[in-house]
Each structure stands twice: as C-alpha cells, then as structure tokens.
Write an enzyme that holds these catalytic residues in place. Structure first.
Site, PDB file in Angstrom:
ATOM      1  N   CYS A 177      -0.976   4.011  -6.861  1.00 44.39           N
ATOM      2  CA  CYS A 177      -1.751   3.332  -5.812  1.00 44.39           C
ATOM      3  C   CYS A 177      -1.840   1.877  -6.239  1.00 44.39           C
ATOM      4  CB  CYS A 177      -3.144   3.953  -5.687  1.00 44.39           C
ATOM      5  SG  CYS A 177      -4.299   3.004  -4.649  1.00 44.39           S
ATOM      6  N   CYS A 189       0.858  -1.183   0.000  1.00 48.33           N
ATOM      7  CA  CYS A 189       0.000   0.000   0.000  1.00 48.33           C
ATOM      8  C   CYS A 189       0.895   1.233   0.000  1.00 48.33           C
ATOM      9  CB  CYS A 189      -0.900  -0.006   1.234  1.00 48.33           C
ATOM     10  SG  CYS A 189      -1.861   1.506   1.496  1.00 48.33           S
TER      11      CYS A 189
END
Length: 261
Positions: free
Chosen positions: A177, A70
C-alpha cells in the site's frame, strides 16, 4: 514536463517525491479526493467513479503522464482510466514489488490492506512473480488510515499488530500500500529481529516514477534545475497539501516546491 499523480489521500507522496528527485524540473499535479476518502471500503464501481473524477481533474491541467499512486485504485480502476485517457495521456498504475522482493530468495511478507490481502489480484501476482520464494500475506488493519491522519498512537498500534502476524524468519517485506512507504523505517523497526539480517523493504515509488518517465520518452535528470512547480487539487478544487502530509519527510520536501500560479 508535467507529471500528475492521483490518490484518495497522501499515499501518493512517496511516488511524488520519487518523481521530484528524478526530475526536479518537472511540474507536479497532485489530485486527491478528500470528499470521497477513504476509497478502500467503497465498492469497485463506486471507487472507479471517484477515481475517474480525480483523474479527469488532473487531466484538465494537460499533464504528460498520470500516475495512479494507489494500489487499490490500480486494482479496480486502471482499465477504465486507461480506456478513457490513453493514448493521449499515459496512465501508470502501482503494483506491489513482489518480483524484486522474491528475487532475493528469502521468506517474504506482503503487508497490504485487509481488502487486498488474500484477494484474487494479489494471489495472482504471487503466483506469477514470487517464483519459489515463501510468501506470507499480512493484513495491516488500520495502518493506511493511521498514516493518512498522521495519528502516531494508531500507527504504532497498527505496526505492532501487523508485525505480530509476520513470521519470525521473514527477511523481506513488500509494502503493498503506498501509504506504508511513508513509515518504511518504522516498519523495519517493528519487524527486524534482534541479531537477524537487516530487513529488506520493497516499495513501488521509485519504479513507478521511472516508468512514468519511460512512457513519455524522458530520462532521469536528478541534477536538473529545481524549477518544477506544484499544483494540489482537492476533489477538483485547487488547494494545498493536507496538514498530515507535513508529518512526513516526503511532505516537507514537497512543501518547499514552488506553488504553480
């Protein structure tokens, strides 16, 4: 060999699949946080607390390495995670692939969450690694959330909105992302200009998986027997892949992996 990956949700699927392809014999531990997701709107302190809990749940299974799958958690929690877990457990963060993207020389767009876009963290990466390439930061409102829930309508709307903010001359898109890598080809379709050169996409999954192996002194062996198992932790509880994961090729690949006993 045992590799753990952590995220609030299914953004870790791309890196997990990359690890699986490099070492099909490795046992995989996926530590997610459905009780605390999404992490993006949380304060850095709150996010770090959630990330530490998820990391420690994974660490209890004694992996050889832990991948923070992440970007947001890497920004805010990586120093704390490394302070708590290293050197016993190597912790590998996820950083947008700005350097290899800029090496191509063409205009670059960095698609990222609104919280990351324009942040000092991302601006510093651009200053350090973009060289002379023209870089545009593109905030992708709602895209990560739409991908997380496999909401086809919301994905299409978010892709169209981000594409509209992307300059027409862009030749390269950095997926800033990890969720975005699950819809990479749809990003290409949304941004590709008719008659223009094929859009180049850069994600982080492959590099992160390779770095995890390097940190533990292991080599890629794609031809190894596919005997690795899969353990899924949901806010510390053993469970199964979330249903939306099966909307993506990466989730379907992992569904075929033998569950750990």
């Amino acid at each position: 060999m045992k590799i753990a990956l952590m995220d609030s949700g299914i953004g870790l699927l791309a890196a997990t699949t990359a690890v699986r392809r490099l070492r099909p014999d490795a046992d995989l531990i996926l530590s997610l946080d459905p009780d605390g997701m999404p992490w993006g709107p949380r304060t850095p302190e709150d996010l770090t607390g959630r990330a530490v809990a998820v990391a420690e749940a994974a660490a209890a299974h004694r992996p050889d390495a832990l991948i923070v799958g992440c970007n947001t958690a890497t920004v805010h929690a990586l120093p704390t995670l490394r302070a708590r877990l290293e050197p016993g457990l190597p912790v590998i963060g996820t950083v947008p692939a700005i350097k290899p993207a800029a090496a191509g020389g063409g205009p670059v767009a960095i698609w990222a969450t609104p919280a990351t876009t324009g942040s000092p963290y991302q601006r510093n990466l651009i200053e350090e690694f973009a060289g002379g390439a023209a870089v545009t930061e593109v905030p992708c409102h709602g895209l990560a959330e739409a991908v997380e829930h496999a909401d086809e309508t919301a994905i299409a709307e978010a892709l169209a909105a981000a594409a509209a903010l992307t300059p027409a001359d862009v030749t390269t898109v950095v997926m800033g992302c990890t969720h975005y890598e699950l819809v990479a080809e749809r990003i290409r379709t949304a941004v590709q200009r008719p008659g223009g050169p094929r859009l180049v996409l850069h994600g982080s999954a492959g590099a992160v998986a390779a770095q995890a192996l390097r940190r533990i002194g292991a080599r890629p062996d794609p031809g190894a027997p596919a005997v690795g198992t899969l353990t899924v932790l949901l806010s510390g509880r053993e469970g199964a892949l979330p249903a939306p994961a099966l909307a993506y090729d990466e989730g379907l690949l992992l569904r075929a992996v033998t569950p750990a006993r």
